[in-house]
Design an enzyme around this catalytic site. Structure first.
Site, PDB file in Angstrom:
ATOM      1  N   ARG A  25       0.830  -1.210   0.000  1.00 19.08           N
ATOM      2  CA  ARG A  25       0.000   0.000   0.000  1.00 19.08           C
ATOM      3  C   ARG A  25       0.864   1.259   0.000  1.00 19.08           C
ATOM      4  O   ARG A  25       0.559   2.238  -0.696  1.00 19.08           O
ATOM      5  CB  ARG A  25      -0.949  -0.028   1.209  1.00 19.08           C
ATOM      6  CG  ARG A  25      -2.111  -1.002   1.018  1.00 19.08           C
ATOM      7  CD  ARG A  25      -2.725  -1.413   2.343  1.00 19.08           C
ATOM      8  NE  ARG A  25      -3.914  -2.251   2.175  1.00 19.08           N
ATOM      9  CZ  ARG A  25      -3.882  -3.549   1.888  1.00 19.08           C
ATOM     10  NH1 ARG A  25      -2.718  -4.162   1.709  1.00 19.08           N
ATOM     11  NH2 ARG A  25      -4.997  -4.240   1.766  1.00 19.08           N
ATOM     12  N   ASP A 310      -5.743 -15.670   6.568  1.00 22.44           N
ATOM     13  CA  ASP A 310      -4.349 -16.055   6.348  1.00 22.44           C
ATOM     14  C   ASP A 310      -3.781 -16.868   7.509  1.00 22.44           C
ATOM     15  O   ASP A 310      -2.774 -17.568   7.344  1.00 22.44           O
ATOM     16  CB  ASP A 310      -3.482 -14.814   6.128  1.00 22.44           C
ATOM     17  CG  ASP A 310      -3.691 -14.201   4.754  1.00 22.44           C
ATOM     18  OD1 ASP A 310      -4.263 -14.879   3.879  1.00 22.44           O
ATOM     19  OD2 ASP A 310      -3.279 -13.038   4.547  1.00 22.44           O
TER      20      ASP A 310
END
Length: 431
Positions: A25, A310
């Protein structure tokens, strides 16, 4: 390449590298900002390098320096379309975030994205539809809703509705829509993994980007005609990477200290520490950012893992080595990661003696069974490979895990850091 991992006792201090989610990001915003940004302590892995390559292909100027920091000169919101295709490798985050930003090109030539065999089987159609709703032309070349894809600008803004079975769709729109000419209104009837959108918003807030949304992100408005500015920021440590050390230490650690974790960060996998505490782990979080973990007798619990998909592989291993039954549920999206992680974890753990049952949206693991040594497939999935390495270290067995090169996707220093606290783990080249 294989990883060979075997029974160990862990002790000492380990510092976790930077967050993949934050690094990509940061690179995206720097790549589309005006001026030169400085990103300190980035994660250096194949996924983050794929992101750098993608933004560089669209016009950003990137100096990796010595990998302690990166300097990125951005395109001021107006990318160019390279003559060739952009290969994102195995990075789904890069594909989805870069696809949205590519929609800001001038429309003269399409930006084409592709990736490895896993990337080309992961769904992208909802994001393509929303980018098209907002003024771009976004298509799947093979008409299957997956990469390779072509994105032609120019994103204008407007209205769209999108079901986000991965939060990366919404993060992509949050990153590109501020740079569109008009404001955008987005209806989100379904959103998995909302905390990853929170990571995106942390970066937008630092940039002063104007947006509004309901608490559950079901309705979002992003003001148009905004811009990103240059910045100097340090990437936080990665809780997803830390989860392997938290779980390993809770199973077979003697005063393991994990350094650099900021529990005020938006990363959802910080919840792994709380999952372990509820199972009975001895975990102490200190004000200086260190986390002390000692081996404990763990007991199975029910865990809603919708926000932390995850972590499913390493929590499945932890559950197999705990007493009692653990149910990991509400995480159907784990079937659409690098692999079908629900199916693959049931397969590899069953092969070494675990009592595990596959559910449509998760796993039931009946712990306490003695695991057996042997060879297992890592399925080219970095999180499965690292989880099974922990299974050997904490389970008192020896495992050869294939496709170990996939660890480099997010955590290339995993074996070295595990060895630094006593883990018996090595990379082994295959003929």
């Amino acid at each position: 390449m294989k990883i060979k991992s075997s029974a160990s006792r862990l002790s000492g201090k380990v510092k976790i590298p930077g967050s993949k989610s934050h690094t990509i990001r940061a690179a995206a915003i720097a790549g589309f900002a005006k001026g030169e940004s400085l990103i300190r302590s980035p994660l250096v892995s194949s996924d983050t390098i794929s992101a750098l390559n993608a933004f560089e292909a669209m016009g950003a100027k990137i100096n990796r320096c010595n990998d302690e920091f990166w300097k990125i000169s951005g395109v001021a919101g107006r990318p160019s379309a390279p003559a060739g295709e952009i290969d994102v490798g195995n990075s789904g985050t890069t594909l989805r975030l870069a696809a949205g930003l590519a929609a800001l090109n001038d429309g003269g030539r399409a930006v084409r994205f592709t990736g490895d065999h896993q990337i080309c089987s992961r769904p992208l159609q909802p994001l393509l539809d929303s980018l098209s709703d907002l003024g771009a032309e976004a298509v799947s070349i093979n008409s299957d809703g997956c990469a390779p894809v072509e994105i032609k600008g120019t994103l204008k803004g407007g209205r769209t509705s999108i079901e986000c079975r991965t939060s990366q769709y919404l993060s992509s729109l949050f990153l590109c829509c501020p740079l569109a000419e008009q404001s955008s209104e987005i209806e989100v009837p379904l959103l998995y993994e909302p905390d990853y959108v929170g990571i995106t918003l942390d970066w937008l807030d630092k940039q002063g980007i104007q947006y509004s949304c309901t608490e559950d992100f079901s309705n979002v408005r992003i003001e148009g005609s905004q811009s990103y500015r240059r910045f100097d920021e340090t990437v936080p440590a990665d809780f997803s990477s830390a989860s392997f050390f938290l779980c390993a230490a809770a199973l077979c650690g003697e005063d393991v200290v994990i350094e650099g974790l900021d529990y005020s960060d938006s990363q959802p996998d910080k919840a792994v520490a709380e999952y372990l505490r509820k199972m009975g782990a001895d975990i102490e979080i200190n004000e200086n950012g260190s986390t002390a973990v000692r081996a404990s007798s763990l007991t199975g619990i029910d865990i809603d893992m919708n926000r932390t998909p995850d972590a499913l592989p390493i929590m499945a291993v932890t559950a197999a080595l705990a007493d009692g039954t653990t149910r990991l549920y509400n995480v159907a999206q784990a079937r659409n990661k690098e692999t079908d992680r629900i199916k693959c974890m049931a397969e590899v753990l069953s092969k070494i003696g675990a009592d595990i049952e596959e559910l449509p949206d998760g796993l039931i693991i009946r712990g306490g069974n003695k695991l057996s040594s042997g060879e297992v497939s890592g399925h080219y999935d970095h999180r499965i490979i690292m989880s099974m390495a922990v299974a050997a270290i904490a389970g008192g067995i020896e495992l050869d895990i294939d496709t170990a090169e996939a660890v480099d996707v997010t955590f290339p220093t995993f074996p070295e850091l595990m060895r630094s606290i006593g883990g018996k783990i090595d990379r082994v080249e295959q003929n």
